[in-house]
Scaffold this active site. Structure first.
Site, PDB file in Angstrom:
ATOM      1  CB  CYS A 116      -0.969  -0.026   1.166  1.00 54.98           C
ATOM      2  SG  CYS A 116      -0.185  -0.294   2.767  1.00 54.98           S
ATOM      3  CB  CYS A 118       3.235   1.208   5.418  1.00 54.90           C
ATOM      4  SG  CYS A 118       1.805   0.122   5.595  1.00 54.90           S
TER       5      CYS A 118
END
Length: 213
Positions: A116, A118
């Site tokens: 994603c 992070c």
């Protein structure tokens, strides 16, 4: 909470107006207070940002003991200053793990999140769009040298590139190499040359130009 900023961009003015209405509705329904909204704004404008990560780097460049502590247990060092790495200064919130990885003459580190995006927002500020892009997340692992070259970071063939994949529980921050010719700079001046991109490893700090004689 009122907003009296003038916006010449029609789209930006439209978005600002909609945000203001949403804020007012949330306050009227008791979902949030004006003070809480102000605290969120203060958090994003003052408490978060790459200037925090840059301060850790500058101190590590000037204090060998601090540098060793940062490399050994960055989580403990950061927590000592009250940051929970989720973006707030609240010790009651869950605390994430932080790893600081050091660039050397032989190793260059690059941070990515392949699943994603992070990212240690508290120390680097909101993640840039390129960091969240599918292209960067895929290519940083597959062809890191090509990605670095596109950011203007050209490494010698002998330099090893290590790619660190962030997770939901672990964040990474790069400790870049101190540029030559910076020994006369103060810690504050050193922090000023450390950018968000330096802290992800995509670029390297550049020594400031000497003042004209």
């Amino acid at each position: 909470m009122s907003h009296n900023h003038a916006h010449t961009d029609p789209l930006r003015a439209h978005i600002t107006a909609r945000v203001a209405v949403l804020e007012q509705r949330l306050i009227e329904r008791g979902a949030i207070t004006g003070e809480q909204l102000d605290d969120v704004l203060e958090m994003f404008t003052a408490r978060l940002g790459a200037h925090h990560g840059a301060r850790y780097v500058a101190r590590a460049w000037t204090d060998p003991i601090f540098k060793r502590a940062l490399l050994d247990d960055a989580t403990a060092v950061v927590r000592q200053y009250g940051y929970d790495l989720r973006g707030a200064r609240n010790r009651e919130l869950p605390f994430l793990h932080l790893e600081v990885v050091e660039n050397t003459a032989d190793v260059h580190n690059l941070v990515v999140c392949t699943l994603c995006s992070c990212y240690p927002i508290a120390l680097l500020g909101p993640s840039p769009s390129w960091y969240k892009s599918i292209e960067y997340r895929a290519r940083a692992v597959r062809e890191p040298r090509a990605v670095l070259a596109e950011f203007g970071t050209h490494l010698e063939p002998a330099v090893q590139v290590r790619v660190w994949d962030s997770t939901a529980d672990c964040r990474y921050l790069v400790l870049p190499r101190k540029p030559a010719g910076c020994d006369h700079l103060t810690e504050e001046q050193l922090a000023a040359i450390v950018t968000q991109a330096c802290l992800t490893g995509t670029t390297q700090p550049i020594a400031p130009s000497p003042p004209p004689s």
